[in-house]
Scaffold this motif. Sequence first.
Motif, mmCIF file in Angstrom:
data_model
loop_
_atom_site.group_PDB
_atom_site.id
_atom_site.type_symbol
_atom_site.label_atom_id
_atom_site.label_comp_id
_atom_site.label_asym_id
_atom_site.label_seq_id
_atom_site.Cartn_x
_atom_site.Cartn_y
_atom_site.Cartn_z
ATOM 1 N N ALA A 209 -20.780 -5.227 -24.458
ATOM 2 C CA ALA A 209 -21.070 -4.578 -25.737
ATOM 3 C C ALA A 209 -19.924 -4.760 -26.716
ATOM 4 N N ARG A 210 -18.689 -4.612 -26.256
ATOM 5 C CA ARG A 210 -17.537 -4.733 -27.155
ATOM 6 C C ARG A 210 -17.390 -6.172 -27.644
ATOM 7 N N PHE A 211 -17.714 -7.146 -26.791
ATOM 8 C CA PHE A 211 -17.654 -8.546 -27.207
ATOM 9 C C PHE A 211 -18.667 -8.817 -28.322
ATOM 10 N N ILE A 212 -19.909 -8.317 -28.152
ATOM 11 C CA ILE A 212 -20.934 -8.521 -29.170
ATOM 12 C C ILE A 212 -20.554 -7.779 -30.452
ATOM 13 N N ALA A 213 -19.956 -6.600 -30.305
ATOM 14 C CA ALA A 213 -19.534 -5.840 -31.488
ATOM 15 C C ALA A 213 -18.475 -6.594 -32.280
ATOM 16 N N ARG A 214 -17.509 -7.211 -31.582
ATOM 17 C CA ARG A 214 -16.475 -7.971 -32.301
ATOM 18 C C ARG A 214 -17.096 -9.173 -33.007
ATOM 19 N N ALA A 215 -18.069 -9.825 -32.363
ATOM 20 C CA ALA A 215 -18.740 -10.953 -33.015
ATOM 21 C C ALA A 215 -19.498 -10.489 -34.255
#
Length: 209
Positions: free
Chosen positions: A14-20
């Motif tokens: 989730a945090r990876f997608i949020a940063r993207a």
Amino acid sequence: MGPIPTDAQLEDIARFIARATLEVERSLREPEQLLAYVTPQAWQRWQQTRLPGSFTGGGVSRADVGVTRIQRLDTGRAIANLVTRTDAERWGALTLQLEAVGGRWRATGLQRLYAARHYQTGTRRPVVEPSPQQRLTAARTDRREAAAALRAVQRRLDELPKGSSGRRATSQLSTTWEKVVAELDREIVTLTQRLEHGQQAQRVLRRTR
């Protein structure tokens, strides 16, 4: 479907997608690049609802993604609620629905809750600024949703034992949602005043014609 990820692994996803997503909002990458992590249907819905322009803030760091809460729906689906920084002083929220699709976890739902709408004109596409009334309506809608999220977190907080790690994390999330609601309240006041001033100026102009 493969191995079921742990909550910590889902949080990393989730945090990876949020940063993207933040990188797209700051015009650091093309919106189409999100299709690597988001289903086409979710991407299209997100494109239709996101506002034009971009946030300021430069490059995206890990510190731009704050408290993350994972809620499992079943073994193959989960909801992730994340607090994200929109610029140096303002925070918003991002909700992802994560599902196991084609052997890997992707976002089948992506919703941005804007804590404030301070935009600069992007260089990659023409920008059509929303009207003051549209911005006010959107801010009021976001405020209702943020307040509902805050109430849900506070109910969860009441259920957790004092001193537990879950209560501490939920307390931090509650504090952040309180800040989002307060920011939206300030924005609604400012937008209401601007709209009233604009309407007053139009009435004066009509009387002078």
